[in-house]
Motif scaffolding. Structure first.
Motif, PDB file in Angstrom:
ATOM      1  N   LEU A 268       0.821  -1.207   0.000  1.00 51.11           N
ATOM      2  CA  LEU A 268       0.000   0.000   0.000  1.00 51.11           C
ATOM      3  C   LEU A 268       0.860   1.264   0.000  1.00 51.11           C
ATOM      4  CD1 LEU A 268      -2.798  -1.090   2.491  1.00 51.11           C
ATOM      5  CD2 LEU A 268      -3.122  -0.502   0.075  1.00 51.11           C
ATOM      6  N   ARG A 269       1.960   1.209   0.712  1.00 49.75           N
ATOM      7  CA  ARG A 269       2.833   2.383   0.802  1.00 49.75           C
ATOM      8  C   ARG A 269       3.556   2.655  -0.512  1.00 49.75           C
ATOM      9  NH1 ARG A 269       5.286   0.754   4.764  1.00 49.75           N
ATOM     10  NH2 ARG A 269       7.195  -0.057   3.843  1.00 49.75           N
ATOM     11  N   THR A 270       4.090   1.615  -1.133  1.00 52.63           N
ATOM     12  CA  THR A 270       4.840   1.801  -2.378  1.00 52.63           C
ATOM     13  C   THR A 270       3.931   1.925  -3.588  1.00 52.63           C
ATOM     14  OG1 THR A 270       5.053  -0.593  -2.742  1.00 52.63           O
ATOM     15  CG2 THR A 270       6.778   0.518  -1.435  1.00 52.63           C
ATOM     16  N   GLY A 271       2.793   1.210  -3.558  1.00 51.05           N
ATOM     17  CA  GLY A 271       1.839   1.284  -4.668  1.00 51.05           C
ATOM     18  C   GLY A 271       2.290   0.575  -5.924  1.00 51.05           C
ATOM     19  N   VAL A 272       3.280  -0.327  -5.817  1.00 54.76           N
ATOM     20  CA  VAL A 272       3.770  -1.029  -7.002  1.00 54.76           C
ATOM     21  C   VAL A 272       3.882  -2.524  -6.720  1.00 54.76           C
ATOM     22  CG1 VAL A 272       5.056   0.976  -7.831  1.00 54.76           C
ATOM     23  CG2 VAL A 272       6.204  -0.722  -6.394  1.00 54.76           C
ATOM     24  N   HIS A 273       3.886  -3.298  -7.814  1.00 56.43           N
ATOM     25  CA  HIS A 273       4.148  -4.731  -7.704  1.00 56.43           C
ATOM     26  C   HIS A 273       5.593  -4.942  -7.250  1.00 56.43           C
ATOM     27  CE1 HIS A 273       0.537  -6.524  -9.662  1.00 56.43           C
ATOM     28  NE2 HIS A 273       0.466  -5.345 -10.250  1.00 56.43           N
ATOM     29  N   PRO A 274       5.842  -5.926  -6.393  1.00 52.78           N
ATOM     30  CA  PRO A 274       7.211  -6.150  -5.922  1.00 52.78           C
ATOM     31  C   PRO A 274       8.130  -6.637  -7.035  1.00 52.78           C
ATOM     32  CG  PRO A 274       5.777  -7.934  -5.226  1.00 52.78           C
ATOM     33  CD  PRO A 274       4.879  -6.887  -5.818  1.00 52.78           C
ATOM     34  N   GLN A 275       9.427  -6.468  -6.815  1.00 53.10           N
ATOM     35  CA  GLN A 275      10.446  -6.968  -7.719  1.00 53.10           C
ATOM     36  C   GLN A 275      11.260  -8.038  -6.994  1.00 53.10           C
ATOM     37  OE1 GLN A 275      12.280  -4.031 -10.412  1.00 53.10           O
ATOM     38  NE2 GLN A 275      11.457  -2.455  -9.054  1.00 53.10           N
ATOM     39  N   PRO A 276      11.943  -8.901  -7.746  1.00 48.93           N
ATOM     40  CA  PRO A 276      12.769  -9.936  -7.094  1.00 48.93           C
ATOM     41  C   PRO A 276      13.768  -9.317  -6.123  1.00 48.93           C
ATOM     42  CG  PRO A 276      12.555 -10.395  -9.438  1.00 48.93           C
ATOM     43  CD  PRO A 276      11.959  -9.035  -9.216  1.00 48.93           C
ATOM     44  N   SER A 277      13.927  -9.945  -4.974  1.00 49.41           N
ATOM     45  CA  SER A 277      14.789  -9.394  -3.938  1.00 49.41           C
ATOM     46  C   SER A 277      16.262  -9.661  -4.199  1.00 49.41           C
ATOM     47  CB  SER A 277      14.425  -9.999  -2.576  1.00 49.41           C
ATOM     48  OG  SER A 277      14.723 -11.396  -2.559  1.00 49.41           O
ATOM     49  N   GLY A 278      16.561 -10.678  -4.997  1.00 50.56           N
ATOM     50  CA  GLY A 278      17.939 -11.059  -5.217  1.00 50.56           C
ATOM     51  C   GLY A 278      18.488 -11.956  -4.133  1.00 50.56           C
ATOM     52  N   GLN A 279      17.728 -12.185  -3.057  1.00 55.79           N
ATOM     53  CA  GLN A 279      18.155 -13.024  -1.947  1.00 55.79           C
ATOM     54  C   GLN A 279      17.619 -14.454  -2.045  1.00 55.79           C
ATOM     55  OE1 GLN A 279      20.341 -11.632   0.282  1.00 55.79           O
ATOM     56  NE2 GLN A 279      20.179  -9.889  -1.120  1.00 55.79           N
TER      57      GLN A 279
END
Length: 288
Positions: A268-279
Motif C-alpha cells: 500500500l505504501r509503495t503502490g507497485v508490484h514487488p520486484q525480485p529481492s535477489g536473496q
C-alpha cells in the motif's frame, strides 16, 4: 433413494455451502496424484444430498522442509484461501482443515482445468492454458508480459512470457501478500466458467522474503486501483481482534502473521508490484 447431487464449480454454488460440504462430508479416497512431492489424494466428499470431488492432503504425507519448520503445510493452504476470500477475488478453491481417513489434513474443492486459447503466434512452446509460453526472440508481443530468458537446450534460449491477463495480475498480488515460494505454471487452473484458480499454497507465509513465481511481468509497475482497494480492505481485516486475524493466528505463527501485515502495508505504501529481492531464486524450477 435418489443419487446425491454433485455440486458444480465454486463459482456456481455458494462458498459457504461448499465449505460445509468439505468440512463435514464423508471423504472417500478414489485415487492419488503420484507426481506430487507430498501425498495428494483425490476423493469424493458426500454430505446429505450433495457430493463433490476434492483433494485431500494429509499432514502425515508432508515431506519435512528445512526452511518451513513452523507448522504444517496444510494450515498454510487454508490460510491462503482465507486471505484470497478476504481480498474478494476468489482465486483459491474453497479449502478447509479437517480430520480424514489418514488424519488431519487440507481438503480442497477439485477444479477441472479447461485449456483456453493458444499462446503467442511465435511461441516455441505453450502450456496449453493460454497463460504461459516460450517465444522466440526477445520481444513478448502484444498481450504478453516478459519474465526471463530460458535455456531450451542446444545453446538456444527462448523468452518466458505470461499473458497480460487481469486474473493473473490479481494472483500476482495475492502471491506477494502470502509470500508464495512456488508459483508454477501447473498451479494455474483456468476453469470452464472463465475463472482462474491458483492451487498448491503449502510453501507460503514465511517470515522472510521467499516470493518465487512465474508472474513477474508486472514487477515494478503501479498496482491497479482494484488491487489497492483489495489490499486496504485486507489490512483492516488483519487488525487485532478481527475474525480473519484471529483465525490466521491459529494457522501460522505470530511472527508470520506480523510479516503478512508488513507486506500488505508495504504494498500500500509503495503502490507497485514487488520486484525480485535477489536473496532468493526468483523463478521456480521446473517452471511447470
Amino acid at each position: 433413494m435418489p443419487a446425491p447431487e454433485r455440486l458444480p464449480a465454486p463459482g456456481v454454488t455458494a462458498t459457504g455451502e461448499l465449505e460445509e460440504l468439505l468440512a463435514k462430508g464423508e471423504l472417500t479416497v478414489v485415487g492419488r496424484i503420484r507426481e506430487a512431492s507430498n501425498a495428494v489424494l483425490v476423493c469424493t466428499v458426500t454430505y446429505g444430498d450433495a457430493i463433490a470431488d476434492c483433494v485431500y492432503k494429509p499432514v502425515k504425507g508432508e515431506r519435512p522442509l528445512w526452511d518451513f519448520p513452523d507448522g504444517n503445510l496444510a494450515q498454510r493452504e487454508v490460510a491462503a484461501y482465507l486471505v484470497s476470500e478476504a481480498m474478494g477475488w476468489g482465486l483459491v478453491p474453497p479449502t478447509v482443515l479437517r480430520d480424514g481417513p489418514y488424519g488431519e489434513g487440507m481438503v480442497q474443492q477439485w477444479i477441472e482445468s479447461a485449456p483456453t486459447e493458444d499462446g503467442p503466434e511465435d511461441a516455441a512452446e505453450s502450456d496449453g492454458s493460454g497463460l504461459l509460453a516460450l517465444v522466440e526472440g526477445e520481444e513478448a508481443g502484444e498481450g504478453w508480459k516478459p519474465v526471463a530468458l530460458a535455456d531450451v537446450g542446444e545453446g538456444r534460449t527462448a523468452l518466458l512470457v505470461h499473458a497480460d491477463d487481469p486474473r493473473l495480475r490479481r494472483l500476482a498480488v495475492l502471491d506477494a501478500v502470502i509470500n508464495n515460494g512456488d508459483r508454477k505454471g501447473g498451479h494455474l487452473l483456468p476453469a470452464p466458467d472463465g475463472r482462474l484458480y491458483g492451487i498448491d499454497h503449502g510453501v507460503t507465509f514465511h517470515r522472510e522474503d521467499k516470493l518465487r513465481t512465474l508472474l513477474w511481468g508486472w514487477a515494478g509497475e503501479p498496482l491497479t486501483g482494484e488491487a489497492r482497494e483489495a489490499l486496504a480492505s485486507l489490512a483492516a481485516r488483519l487488525a487485532d481482534g478481527e475474525p480473519l486475524a484471529t483465525r490466521l493466528a491459529e494457522l501460522i505463527t505470530p511472527v508470520e502473521l506480523a510479516a503478512v501485515r508488513a507486506r500488505v502495508a508495504h504494498l500500500l505504501r509503495t503502490g507497485v508490484h514487488p520486484q525480485p529481492s535477489g536473496q532468493w531464486p526468483a523463478i521456480p524450477w521446473p517452471p511447470v
